[in-house]
Write an enzyme that holds these catalytic residues in place. Structure first.
Site, PDB file in Angstrom:
ATOM      1  N   PHE A 220       0.927  -1.184  -0.034  1.00  0.00           N
ATOM      2  CA  PHE A 220      -0.143   0.251  -0.042  1.00  0.00           C
ATOM      3  C   PHE A 220       0.880   1.244   0.016  1.00  0.00           C
ATOM      4  O   PHE A 220       2.028   1.051   0.611  1.00  0.00           O
ATOM      5  CB  PHE A 220      -0.907  -0.160   1.105  1.00  0.00           C
ATOM      6  CG  PHE A 220      -1.904   0.939   1.294  1.00  0.00           C
ATOM      7  CD1 PHE A 220      -3.071   0.783   0.631  1.00  0.00           C
ATOM      8  CD2 PHE A 220      -1.866   2.179   1.814  1.00  0.00           C
ATOM      9  CE1 PHE A 220      -4.048   1.828   0.675  1.00  0.00           C
ATOM     10  CE2 PHE A 220      -2.876   3.202   1.995  1.00  0.00           C
ATOM     11  CZ  PHE A 220      -4.124   2.856   1.202  1.00  0.00           C
TER      12      PHE A 220
ATOM     13  N   SER B  94       1.350   3.822   1.463  1.00  0.00           N
ATOM     14  CA  SER B  94       1.989   4.447   2.599  1.00  0.00           C
ATOM     15  C   SER B  94       2.906   3.587   3.359  1.00  0.00           C
ATOM     16  O   SER B  94       3.466   4.117   4.321  1.00  0.00           O
ATOM     17  CB  SER B  94       0.841   4.952   3.624  1.00  0.00           C
ATOM     18  OG  SER B  94       0.118   3.741   4.119  1.00  0.00           O
ATOM     19  N   LYS B  95       3.100   2.436   2.880  1.00  0.00           N
ATOM     20  CA  LYS B  95       3.885   1.437   3.933  1.00  0.00           C
ATOM     21  C   LYS B  95       5.527   1.631   3.581  1.00  0.00           C
ATOM     22  O   LYS B  95       5.944   2.620   2.512  1.00  0.00           O
ATOM     23  CB  LYS B  95       3.642   0.065   3.314  1.00  0.00           C
ATOM     24  CG  LYS B  95       2.325  -0.394   3.207  1.00  0.00           C
ATOM     25  CD  LYS B  95       1.825  -0.512   4.822  1.00  0.00           C
ATOM     26  CE  LYS B  95       0.397  -1.113   4.690  1.00  0.00           C
ATOM     27  NZ  LYS B  95      -0.291  -0.988   6.237  1.00  0.00           N
ATOM     28  N   PRO B  96       6.261   1.256   4.412  1.00  0.00           N
ATOM     29  CA  PRO B  96       7.689   1.389   4.111  1.00  0.00           C
ATOM     30  C   PRO B  96       8.185   1.189   2.876  1.00  0.00           C
ATOM     31  O   PRO B  96       8.980   1.910   2.285  1.00  0.00           O
ATOM     32  CB  PRO B  96       8.305   0.351   5.353  1.00  0.00           C
ATOM     33  CG  PRO B  96       7.314   0.225   6.284  1.00  0.00           C
ATOM     34  CD  PRO B  96       5.901   0.414   5.823  1.00  0.00           C
TER      35      PRO B  96
END
Length: 364
Positions: A181, A183-185
């Site tokens: 997704f 916004s993930k790292p």
């Protein structure tokens, strides 16, 4: 100010991203194109496992292992109520029962000491959630599972790149699931996910389930789903990949710096004793007067978020499980107090100081 600064990252990676995308456009490599296989090989090597299977979302990455394990009605799977709903919905969708265990109030991770008490003859496995960028004590959890002949799946949607002892998240249990997704790292530009395992037989079955259950075209061994990772999303991830390790280190150092600046002001994140590196998917603090703090920061141009305001055992969709308020007091109290501050690899000392100064004013 951005809560997560994807714009700066895009400007840095723009040329590499469009080179990858253009190549796929010109070759019309849209479904299971070569970039998917390249990404799988790259991330499997990084994590240190034999198999990586790209899928269409982090939710699919959780669902497919359960399908491969044959989870269904009458089965129980142990997990935590303090997580994103996907962890639990995949269990419920298959007709199995999620069985909750409270969290450690300091780390927000599943309380390992309570897991064994939740095991029944119907328990098939445990989904451990690596929340906010770090993993639980996976060695202890695996030991409990082995004793009771259970599998362990790490929900690593927020912890790709984290290090537990000397091993990477996603290489700590029987199978692991992560999310890409945005916004993930490590994020793509839509939905995407990946499953990791060292189990050859399980890997083959999961790969087939993710592609309509087929082992060759039009021959179907299993009831499957369409959960293929989109080639264009794989291309975006590969374009970003050369900078990932640097970003993971930056996340860890920024998180530690936040903690140093905020100590004695609010309750700051506590790292599990075996965490070598957290990727701080969120930098989450606890405050007593959350709404007023959020509104104060909003007025100062500082965005915040709450991960998560209602624990899953109190959600309407899961009332049928029979849990009630007070059953998991640590999860319930955390849900009332946690809030996340802006967190990404490009945070400057100046911006952090501005955020911290205003948090200090807000909690006075």
């Amino acid at each position: 100010m951005d809560f997560i600064d994807l714009k700066t990252q895009y400007q840095r990676d723009k040329q590499a991203i469009w080179e990858r995308l253009s190549r796929n456009m010109e070759n019309a490599s849209f479904i299971l194109g070569p970039d998917v296989a390249e990404l799988e090989k790259t991330l499997a090597h990084y994590v240190g496992v034999k198999h990586a299977i790209g899928v269409a979302s982090g939710t699919d990455a959780l669902l497919i292992p359960l399908l491969a394990y044959g989870i269904g009605p009458g089965d129980e799977v142990i997990t935590t109520p303090f997580t994103f709903v996907a962890t639990v919905e995949v269990i419920a969708l298959l007709g199995a029962k999620p069985v909750f265990v409270d969290i450690d109030p300091k780390t927000y991770l599943i309380d390992i000491h309570q897991v064994e008490k939740a095991i029944t003859p119907r328990t098939k496995g445990i989904i451990s959630v690596s929340l906010y960028g770090q993993t639980p004590d996976m060695d202890a959890l695996n030991s409990i599972a082995k004793k009771h002949n259970l599998w362990v799946m790490e929900d690593a949607a927020q912890s790709f790149g984290a290090i537990y002892k000397d091993k990477k998240s996603c290489n700590l249990s029987d199978v692991a699931a992560t999310s890409f997704f945005p916004s993930k790292p490590l994020g793509c530009y839509g939905d995407g996910g990946m499953i990791f395992t060292n189990d050859d037989e399980l890997a083959l079955k999961m790969r087939q389930i993710a592609n309509h259950g087929q082992h060759v075209r039009y021959q179907h061994c299993y009831v499957g789903i369409n959960a293929r990772l989109d080639t264009l999303q794989a291309a975006v991830l590969l374009a970003k990949w050369p900078h990932f390790e640097e970003e993971a280190n930056s996340r860890h150092h920024i998180g530690q710096r936040y903690t140093e600046l905020l100590k004695n002001t609010v309750v700051t994140p506590v790292l599990e004793k075996n965490t070598t590196r957290s990727v701080y998917a969120q930098y989450t603090i606890r405050v007593q007067n959350r709404d007023s703090v959020i509104n104060f920061l909003k007025d100062k141009g500082i965005p915040t978020a709450v991960h998560y305001p209602i624990p899953l055992h109190l959600q309407e969709a899961y009332r049928s499980l029979g849990y009630k308020e007070g059953d998991f007091p640590h999860a319930e109290k955390a849900a009332q107090e946690v809030m996340s501050l802006p967190m990404h690899p490009f945070l400057t000392e100046e911006t952090m100081q501005y955020i911290v100064d205003n948090v200090k004013q807000a909690v006075r």
